[in-house]
Every structure is written in structure tokens, then in C-alpha cells.
Write an enzyme that holds these catalytic residues in place. Structure first.
Site, PDB file in Angstrom:
ATOM      1  N   LYS A  89       0.845  -1.194   0.000  1.00 21.29           N
ATOM      2  CA  LYS A  89       0.000   0.000   0.000  1.00 21.29           C
ATOM      3  C   LYS A  89       0.882   1.247   0.000  1.00 21.29           C
ATOM      4  CE  LYS A  89      -3.660   2.119   2.834  1.00 21.29           C
ATOM      5  NZ  LYS A  89      -4.432   1.957   4.088  1.00 21.29           N
ATOM      6  N   SER A 165      -9.155   1.868   3.733  1.00 27.10           N
ATOM      7  CA  SER A 165      -8.326   2.621   2.816  1.00 27.10           C
ATOM      8  C   SER A 165      -7.326   1.752   2.046  1.00 27.10           C
ATOM      9  CB  SER A 165      -7.549   3.704   3.582  1.00 27.10           C
ATOM     10  OG  SER A 165      -6.702   3.121   4.552  1.00 27.10           O
ATOM     11  N   SER A 189      -9.367  -0.240   7.882  1.00 29.21           N
ATOM     12  CA  SER A 189      -8.865  -0.065   6.523  1.00 29.21           C
ATOM     13  C   SER A 189      -8.266  -1.304   5.876  1.00 29.21           C
ATOM     14  CB  SER A 189      -7.834   1.070   6.485  1.00 29.21           C
ATOM     15  OG  SER A 189      -8.456   2.301   6.711  1.00 29.21           O
TER      16      SER A 189
END
Length: 480
Positions: A89, A165, A189
Site C-alpha cells: 500500500k 483505505s 482499513s
């Protein structure tokens, strides 16, 4: 003796779990280069529609795969994930390229020569890095869109969100662009996109996976894996949970292997099933049905299941105080020109956070401490808590909240996830089927702090029994 069967088609290789890939390397069924090419082919094919990546580095990935192939040829793998494709990420540092965190306010220029602790551990053990995955700006919300990289879409329905996220990470795993992904979870997330995309997502106990640089959102933010199944998550957690001196809040060495702990099963475990947190949450019928079926599956496996709700009311105001303060902190040094570039929602919570006082913050900490006490007492009676991961399935892409929901912020539709960031407990989303529209449903498993092994055991037992898993997204992915 006959030659081992070789799986060389990109589709076949991209559907294999990390555990299966390592087994195949050991047996000589296929090579890390073949697997890397298959994962890169899949990443390139799905990227235009799904937008899971901010950067794909095929040249670096293939170079790493060739090095891995040579190690396996010599019978000297570097570690447990040697040759396994991984994505990272774009919140976490990975040397060799910028970490822009979904923001137009972060400059690309710089040396970018440092790995985050979790990335460093994976690199040491021979992982092949495909690239960086999408995030909302600074990871601030439960869906994945940003002014920098646009909207990340759901593999099961491109008109819907992948969640966030860590939405890019979950979509990449669901579509076969690498079986392992690193995400972060400050209020759900990892678990939110795992539930929406039909993959396994684990938020470990806070500190179990070291984090550096420290998150502006403080000790709410955890690093964790998104994977094909619980076995892959255990494998990955064994690698990334090693201590790192840069994180002063990191935990010490693990007491044992998380992979070894999977064999414990669920027979005799005390499971509390809370369908709606005591009536506090309205859950979509399709979600409720899928989760209840899975809970019945746990009972069939020998767990002692009781319907019981944890002893707390919605701590959203305390969470907002801590979260909005973090947003103010991460943007504190920005001038007016930079702030104008921010996601409007982030700018709004940043302004709210800037108005909070130290006493407001400490009052929220008091709520957090009491919540932790209550959950500690709860886990003296129950080994794990099971809930829906989310009360809804994936909604329209490009918005923070479902249309017509009346919610103001993303926390309105994530009431099952953020409380356990406040308490720092391990929690996972396990895919347990689909709703009437064919969208994945997630079941959440929560255990007491430091009992990541129990969360993984329950998830693994559901996979082994055929209770966990979802059909593959149309046109790609893997089979649950």
C-alpha cells in the site's frame, strides 16, 4: 521417475496461494519468474478498469524473481516467502520509488531509499514486489479514491467501491495480482476492503507488526496482511512480525509460529456471536444471513457459540476526536496552497481536528481506556467475538458514504470495525459468501490482545470446512 506437472498458464499461476507457490517452488513445478510474469500480466490487465495500483514496476519485480529462481535452484531460499509476489500500500515506504500516500501535496523528489519495517522483513525473505497499491489521501477514509490517483473500483462490480483505505491492496489480491498484500488499518482499513472484495484481511494486535515512520493517527493505525486465505495471512504474519528498532512501540518476538497455530481448530472455543452489537446496528438482510450461516458452521465444527453482545455503546465520538486530531497533525505544516489541494473531506475533518483541545483528546483517551477494560473482561468469558465485518456490501464508487444512508462520515457505516482499533485487539474479516446481488460478505473475528493466533485459527477452520470463500470475480481472481 516422471517429470512434475508444470503449471505455466498465467491464469493458473495467478490463482495460487502463497503457501501453494512456495510448495511448487520447492517441488520444481514452476519458477518464481513464471509466477512473477503471470502476476504482472494480471496486474496490467486489470489496472485500466479497477485502478488498484499507483505504480507497477515490472523490471524490478522480474529482477527479484530471477534472483529468487537462482536461490531455489541452489536449494537455498532466503525465507518463507522467497519468490512470492507481494504488493505494498502506498502509505508504507518501499525503497526505489516515492511513497506519495495518495496526495498531491507530497513531492516525488527525494532519495526514497528506506523500507518500512514490514517491507524490509519481506525483502529479507525474498519476496517479489510488484508495485504500490492505491489509498485515499493519507489513508483517511473507508473507501479508496484520491485527488492523486482517482477511484479504485470493486472487482465484483466496477460501479462499486473496493472499500478502503487499503482498497487497492484488496482488489489486487482478489484479481490475482499477487497473493500477498500489505495494508494499514486505522479504523477498519484492512477489514473493510477485505469484506467488500472477498478476501481475508487481518488487523493484528497493535505493535505486532512494527510501523515506521509512526502514523499521524497514532496508535490507532496497524499494519496487516490482505491475502487469499487465513493460511497465507499466517505465513505473512510470521514474516512481518519481527521486531524493528525504529518502532519503540513494537512488541517483542512472537511466542511461536502463527502457521503452526492454525492446526488448533475451533473445537471447544467459546464464541460470542453479536449480530448487531445489541441492536445498535442495522444490518442488511443478505449480510445477516451469510454471517449467521457461517456462525452455524462454527458451531458445527465444535465451537461453543452463544449470542452475546460486548459491553459498550458506540464510541464514535471518541474515535472522531482521535482521528480528526490525526488529520490535523498530518496536514499541520501545510500552507494554504497545499491545503487547497487536499481531498475536501480530509480538509473538513482536518479543520475539525485543529479546533480540538488537549483536554478533548485526553477525554477520548479515557473512553478508549474504558473500552479496553470492558473488552478485557468480555474475553475472560469468551475466546473470540464474531460479528459482521460490515453491515452493508459494496456501494457506489467515488463517494464516502452510501447514497441515501444519511451518514455524514465513513464511520457511519463501519460500526463493527473502528472500536477494535481503539482497543488495539486483533481482528480479521473472513469472506463467507455473497448477498443477493453477488457481492461479497465479510464475517469479523475479534480476539483479546496478543491472541492473533485465535483469530487466524478461526479463519482457517472456516476455510478448511468450506464455509469461508466466495466465487471468483468475473474475468479473473481466484476461487475461494
Amino acid at each position: 521417475m516422471s517429470e512434475p506437472t508444470r503449471l505455466t498458464q498465467p491464469t493458473q499461476l495467478s490463482e495460487l496461494s502463497a503457501v501453494r507457490l512456495v510448495e511448487g517452488y520447492r517441488k520444481g513445478e514452476f519458477s518464481p519468474v513464471e509466477v512473477a510474469r503471470a502476476a504482472l500480466e494480471r496486474a496490467g490487465r486489470v489496472q485500466p478498469d479497477v485502478n488498484a495500483f499507483v505504480r507497477i514496476d515490472a523490471e524490478a519485480a522480474l529482477a527479484q524473481a530471477r534472483e529468487s529462481e537462482e536461490r531455489w535452484r541452489r536449494g537455498e531460499p532466503a525465507g518463507a516467502v522467497d519468490g512470492v509476489p507481494v504488493t505494498v500500500k502506498d502509505i508504507l515506504l518501499m525503497r526505489g520509488g516515492p511513497t506519495l500516500r495518495g496526495s498531491r501535496t507530497v513531492a516525488e523528489q527525494g532519495s526514497w531509499d528506506e523500507d518500512a519495517p514490514s517491507v524490509a522483513r519481506l525483502r529479507e525473505q525474498g519476496a517479489v514486489f510488484l508495485g504500490k497499491t492505491t489509498t485515499p489521501e493519507f489513508g483517511w477514509k473507508g473507501v479508496t479514491d484520491s485527488p492523486l490517483s482517482g477511484v479504485t473500483r470493486n472487482p465484483y462490480d466496477l460501479s462499486r467501491t473496493a472499500g478502503g483505505s487499503s482498497g487497492g491492496a484488496a482488489a489486487a489480491v482478489a484479481l490475482g495480482a499477487g497473493p500477498l498484500a500489505l495494508g494499514t488499518d486505522g479504523g477498519g482499513s484492512v477489514r473493510i476492503p477485505a469484506a467488500f472484495c472477498g478476501v481475508f484481511g487481518l488487523k493484528p494486535t497493535y505493535g505486532r507488526v512494527p510501523l515506521y515512520p509512526a502514523s499521524a493517527f497514532g496508535t490507532l493505525s496497524h499494519v496487516g496482511p490482505l491475502t487469499r486465505d487465513a493460511a497465507d495471512a499466517a505465513l505473512m504474519l510470521d514474516v512481518i512480525s519481527g521486531p524493528d528498532a525504529r518502532d519503540w512501540s513494537g512488541l517483542g518476538p512472537t511466542p511461536g509460529s502463527f502457521v503452526d497455530a492454525l492446526a488448533g481448530g475451533v473445537r471447544g472455543l467459546r464464541v460470542a456471536y453479536s449480530a448487531s452489537l445489541g441492536g445498535q446496528v442495522a444490518v442488511q438482510p443478505g449480510v445477516a444471513r451469510a454471517v449467521r450461516r457461517a456462525v452455524e458452521g462454527l458451531a458445527g465444527l465444535g465451537a461453543y457459540v452463544s449470542e452475546a453482545d460486548p459491553d459498550f455503546c458506540d464510541p464514535v465520538e471518541a474515535f472522531h476526536t482521535l482521528w480528526f486530531s490525526g488529520a490535523a497533525r498530518v496536514t499541520q505544516r501545510m500552507g494554504a496552497g497545499q491545503r487547497a489541494l487536499l481531498d475536501p473531506g480530509l480538509r473538513e475533518i482536518r479543520d475539525a481536528g485543529a479546533r480540538l483541545s488537549a483536554l478533548d483528546y485526553l477525554a477520548a483517551v479515557d473512553v478508549r481506556m474504558d473500552l479496553g477494560r470492558r473488552m478485557g473482561a468480555f474475553h475472560e468469558r469468551y475466546d473470540v467475538l464474531v460479528t459482521p465485518a460490515l453491515p452493508v456490501t459494496a456501494f457506489e464508487a467515488g463517494v464516502e458514504v452510501p447514497g441515501g444512508s444519511g451518514h455524514r462520515r465513513w464511520t457511519g457505516w463501519t460500526p463493527f470495525t473502528y472500536p477494535f482499533n481503539l482497543t488495539q485487539q486483533p481482528a480479521a474479516s473472513v469472506p463467507v459468501g455473497v448477498d443477493g446481488a453477488g457481492l461479497p460478505v465479510g464475517l469479523q473475528v475479534v480476539a483479546a490482545r496478543h491472541r492473533d493466533d485465535l483469530v487466524l485459527r478461526v479463519g482457517h477452520a472456516l476455510y478448511e470446512a468450506g464455509v469461508a470463500g466466495v466465487p471468483a470475480p468475473a474475468g479473473g481472481g481466484f476461487r475461494g
